[in-house]
Write a protein that holds these residues in place. Structure first.
Motif, PDB file in Angstrom:
ATOM      1  N   TYR A   1       0.868  -1.170   0.000  1.00 40.51           N
ATOM      2  CA  TYR A   1       0.000   0.000   0.000  1.00 40.51           C
ATOM      3  C   TYR A   1       0.906   1.222   0.000  1.00 40.51           C
ATOM      4  O   TYR A   1       1.940   1.223   0.670  1.00 40.51           O
TER       5      TYR A   1
ATOM      6  N   GLY B   1     -11.306  -0.470  -1.757  1.00 39.28           N
ATOM      7  CA  GLY B   1     -11.837   0.177  -0.559  1.00 39.28           C
ATOM      8  C   GLY B   1     -10.903   0.196   0.626  1.00 39.28           C
ATOM      9  O   GLY B   1     -11.266   0.700   1.691  1.00 39.28           O
TER      10      GLY B   1
ATOM     11  N   ALA C   1      -6.430  -0.253  -3.094  1.00 38.61           N
ATOM     12  CA  ALA C   1      -7.042   1.052  -2.853  1.00 38.61           C
ATOM     13  C   ALA C   1      -8.412   1.130  -3.518  1.00 38.61           C
ATOM     14  O   ALA C   1      -9.382   1.620  -2.924  1.00 38.61           O
ATOM     15  N   ARG C   2      -8.509   0.629  -4.733  1.00 41.49           N
ATOM     16  CA  ARG C   2      -9.780   0.656  -5.448  1.00 41.49           C
ATOM     17  C   ARG C   2     -10.812  -0.261  -4.806  1.00 41.49           C
ATOM     18  O   ARG C   2     -12.021  -0.030  -4.931  1.00 41.49           O
TER      19      ARG C   2
ATOM     20  N   ASN D   1      -8.470   1.907   2.608  1.00 44.04           N
ATOM     21  CA  ASN D   1      -7.999   3.288   2.655  1.00 44.04           C
ATOM     22  C   ASN D   1      -7.281   3.610   3.954  1.00 44.04           C
ATOM     23  O   ASN D   1      -7.053   4.769   4.279  1.00 44.04           O
TER      24      ASN D   1
END
Length: 224
Positions: free
Chosen positions: A50, A184, A181-182, A186
């Motif tokens: 990430y 969800g 990230a896409r 975060n």
């Protein structure tokens, strides 16, 4: 035949190498894993990439000015560092923010972490990177530093050579971090079991252990 029980599931940690809560979370995770191992429950572990700062220049930036810009002032950045340091002390960790001169781009660190997975040393490497950045002030965006830290961790030469060549696992890291990230994710650390998101955050080890027990029970029930 081995008496070692099969892993209860695949436990993956979504993390960034410059996330202080991820180092604290790993410390609590190790406590949770020790608790569950005493009960005969083990997991296949993996670390997923990430990027907290996906637009960070490849060479990183000077940390103090970057944090002043990000948080509004040098003083606010120092307040947040103090909060992290206090939480770290409670977990038995020492953060040396005075030694941290640069905020690096973490793609190179994520490449090495990904390449290390087949060696069985990924978990140890992640710990070494955290300690190098947060306690020793190392620039973990520098490939030469990463090769040295990988060597210290015991990574075999073919893995280090593949990393040093510069491109191995780069596209996979970029695609996976973007995909998470896409999907969800975060906030980090986030914990997944068999690709089901369990929770995000650095909760204490005892609470983590209970969350993992419940997840295993639910997934086994669903599979029955």
């Amino acid at each position: 035949m081995s008496d070692t029980p099969a892993p209860a599931g695949r436990l993956e940690i979504v993390s960034d190498a410059i996330c202080p809560w991820c180092w604290i979370g790993k410390t609590h995770l190790d406590r949770a894993l020790a608790i569950l191992a005493e009960e005969g429950m083990t997991f296949e572990l993996g670390w997923l990439p990430y990027q907290l700062n996906p637009d960070m220049p490849a060479g990183g930036v000077e940390r103090a000015s970057y944090r002043a810009q990000k948080f509004g002032s040098v003083e606010r950045g120092a307040e947040l560092d103090a909060q992290v340091a206090e939480a770290g002390r409670a977990a038995g960790l020492m953060f040396r923010h005075d030694l941290m001169a640069r905020t690096p781009n973490t793609v190179e660190a994520h490449r090495l972490i990904r390449l290390s997975h087949p060696t069985g040393l990924q978990h140890a490497l992640v710990e070494r990177l955290f300690r190098a950045y947060f306690q020793e002030g190392e620039d973990i965006g520098d490939p030469a530093v990463l090769v040295r830290l990988g060597t210290e961790t015991g990574l075999p030469e073919p893995v280090l050579s593949a990393f040093a060549a510069g491109e191995a696992a780069r596209q996979e890291v970029m695609a996976e971090s973007l995909g998470l990230a896409r999907a969800g994710i975060n906030g980090v650390p986030s914990f997944l079991m068999d690709r089901h998101l369990l929770f995000s955050g650095a909760m204490p080890g005892e609470r983590m252990a209970e969350a993992f027990r419940q997840a295993v029970a639910i997934l086994r029930s669903q599979a029955a």
